[in-house]
Scaffold this motif. Structure first.
Motif, short mmCIF file in Angstrom:
data_model
loop_
_atom_site.label_atom_id
_atom_site.label_comp_id
_atom_site.label_asym_id
_atom_site.label_seq_id
_atom_site.Cartn_x
_atom_site.Cartn_y
_atom_site.Cartn_z
N ALA A 131 -1.96 -6.69 7.09
CA ALA A 131 -3.19 -7.39 7.36
C ALA A 131 -3.37 -8.74 7.07
CB ALA A 131 -4.22 -6.47 6.97
N ALA A 132 -2.93 -9.00 5.78
CA ALA A 132 -2.87 -10.45 5.29
C ALA A 132 -2.02 -11.38 6.29
CB ALA A 132 -2.48 -10.37 4.02
N ALA A 133 -0.94 -10.86 6.55
CA ALA A 133 -0.07 -11.73 7.63
C ALA A 133 -0.66 -11.91 8.92
CB ALA A 133 1.13 -11.11 7.82
N ALA A 134 -1.28 -11.12 9.23
CA ALA A 134 -2.07 -11.15 10.81
C ALA A 134 -3.29 -12.12 10.57
CB ALA A 134 -2.70 -9.82 11.22
N ILE A 135 -4.10 -11.90 9.62
CA ILE A 135 -5.30 -12.64 9.32
C ILE A 135 -4.79 -14.18 9.16
CG2 ILE A 135 -7.20 -13.21 7.76
CD1 ILE A 135 -7.43 -10.18 7.56
N ALA A 136 -3.76 -14.48 8.32
CA ALA A 136 -3.13 -15.83 7.97
C ALA A 136 -2.75 -16.43 9.18
CB ALA A 136 -1.99 -15.55 7.03
N HIS A 137 -2.30 -15.53 10.17
CA HIS A 137 -1.55 -16.24 11.43
C HIS A 137 -2.90 -16.68 12.44
CE1 HIS A 137 -0.09 -16.41 15.28
NE2 HIS A 137 1.07 -16.80 14.80
N VAL A 152 2.14 -10.34 14.89
CA VAL A 152 2.64 -11.11 13.54
C VAL A 152 2.63 -10.03 12.35
CG1 VAL A 152 2.31 -12.78 11.81
CG2 VAL A 152 2.53 -13.55 14.40
N GLY A 153 1.46 -9.48 12.25
CA GLY A 153 1.11 -8.43 11.18
C GLY A 153 2.17 -7.18 11.22
N LEU A 154 2.15 -6.61 12.42
CA LEU A 154 3.05 -5.63 12.73
C LEU A 154 4.40 -6.03 12.16
CD1 LEU A 154 3.67 -2.61 13.63
CD2 LEU A 154 3.84 -3.59 16.19
N GLU A 155 5.01 -7.16 12.93
CA GLU A 155 6.45 -7.43 12.59
C GLU A 155 6.71 -7.68 11.10
OE1 GLU A 155 10.41 -8.56 13.61
OE2 GLU A 155 8.71 -7.73 15.01
N THR A 156 5.70 -8.17 10.40
CA THR A 156 5.69 -8.41 8.97
C THR A 156 5.88 -7.01 8.31
OG1 THR A 156 4.66 -10.28 9.05
CG2 THR A 156 4.68 -9.17 6.89
N MET A 157 4.95 -6.03 8.63
CA MET A 157 5.13 -4.78 8.15
C MET A 157 6.49 -4.15 8.48
SD MET A 157 1.48 -2.76 8.58
CE MET A 157 1.84 -1.34 7.90
N ALA A 158 7.05 -4.12 9.76
CA ALA A 158 8.25 -3.50 10.08
C ALA A 158 9.43 -4.18 9.23
CB ALA A 158 8.38 -3.76 11.54
N ARG A 159 9.29 -5.66 9.05
CA ARG A 159 10.73 -6.21 8.50
C ARG A 159 10.58 -5.60 7.00
NH1 ARG A 159 13.67 -10.14 11.28
NH2 ARG A 159 12.66 -10.17 13.34
N LEU A 160 9.48 -5.77 6.32
CA LEU A 160 9.29 -5.25 4.93
C LEU A 160 9.70 -3.85 4.90
CD1 LEU A 160 6.03 -7.08 3.60
CD2 LEU A 160 8.44 -7.54 3.20
N GLY A 161 9.32 -2.89 5.82
CA GLY A 161 9.38 -1.58 5.84
C GLY A 161 11.20 -1.40 5.86
#
Length: 187
Positions: free
Chosen positions: A163-169, A131-140
Motif C-alpha cells: 500500500a505504501a509503495a502504491a501511494i508513493a507511486h 506498483v504496489g502489487l509488484e512490490t508485494m510479489a517481489r518481497l513475497g
C-alpha cells in the motif's frame, strides 16, 4: 548507509521510476483484480461484522471518504479500514502465489482514499496499484515459504508495504520519501 538502507533505497528508486502502464497485460490483469475487489466489497458490505465496524468506528467521524456499499462518508483511515474488512470478510478476494496472500485487499482500500482525495486519474490509480502489487510479489518471493511457515500471513506483513509503495507511486514521491514510507509501513 547500511546495507538495509541501500536495499530500501534501491527498491524506492524502482518504485519511483516504474511505468507499469507500458505493460498492456499488467493493466488488463489489474482491471480484473479491481473488478474482483469491488465485487468482494459489495458482497461483504452487508455482512454483520462490517455493520459492527461501521457502528463502532463511524459515529462522530466526518470526511469525504466513502464506505463502499453504504451511503456514508467518513475520514480516510476509517473508510480504508471498513472497505478493507468488507473486501476480505467473505474470503473470496484474490490470492497471489508470489505474495502468498491477498494483495488487492491490502492495497486498494488505502490507495482508493488517497486517489479520490487527490483527484487522481484512473490510469494513475491502476499504475499505482500495479506498483504496489509488484512490490508485494517481489518481497513475497524474496521471503519464500518460511515466512508463512513461521506463522506470518503476507497480507498483514507485506500488505502495508504494498500500500505504501502504491501511494508513493501515485503521489510521485521521490526515492528518499518513498524509502521513508516503506520503512514506516514495514514497522
Amino acid at each position: 548507509m547500511t546495507a538495509d538502507e541501500k536495499l530500501t533505497l534501491h527498491l524506492a528508486e524502482a518504485i519511483a521510476a516504474s511505468d507499469p502502464l507500458r505493460d498492456d497485460e499488467a493493466v488488463t490483469i489489474a482491471r480484473t483484480a479491481l473488478i474482483d475487489f469491488f465485487a468482494c466489497v459489495l458482497g461483504g458490505a452487508s455482512d454483520r461484522s462490517t455493520k459492527i465496524l461501521i457502528d463502532t468506528f463511524t459515529p462522530g467521524t466526518s470526511g469525504t471518504a466513502g464506505v463502499i456499499g453504504h451511503d456514508l462518508r467518513t475520514d480516510a483511515f476509517t473508510a480504508a479500514l471498513i472497505n478493507g474488512h468488507a473486501g476480505h470478510v467473505l474470503d473470496y478476494d484474490d490470492v497471489h502465489g508470489s505474495v502468498r496472500g491477498h494483495p488487492t485487499v491490502a492495497i486498494i482500500p488505502a490507495l482508493l482514499t488517497v486517489a479520490v482525495e487527490e483527484g487522481s486519474t484512473a490510469d494513475a490509480f491502476i499504475a499505482a496499484y500495479i506498483v504496489g502489487l509488484e512490490t508485494m510479489a517481489r518481497l513475497g518471493l524474496s521471503l519464500g515459504t518460511k515466512h508463512y511457515e513461521n506463522g506470518f500471513h503476507a497480507t498483514a506483513t507485506l500488505g502495508p508495504i504494498g500500500a505504501a509503495a502504491a501511494i508513493a507511486h501515485l503521489l510521485k514521491f521521490d526515492p528518499q520519501t518513498t524509502a521513508v514510507a516503506l520503512g514506516l509501513a514495514a514497522t
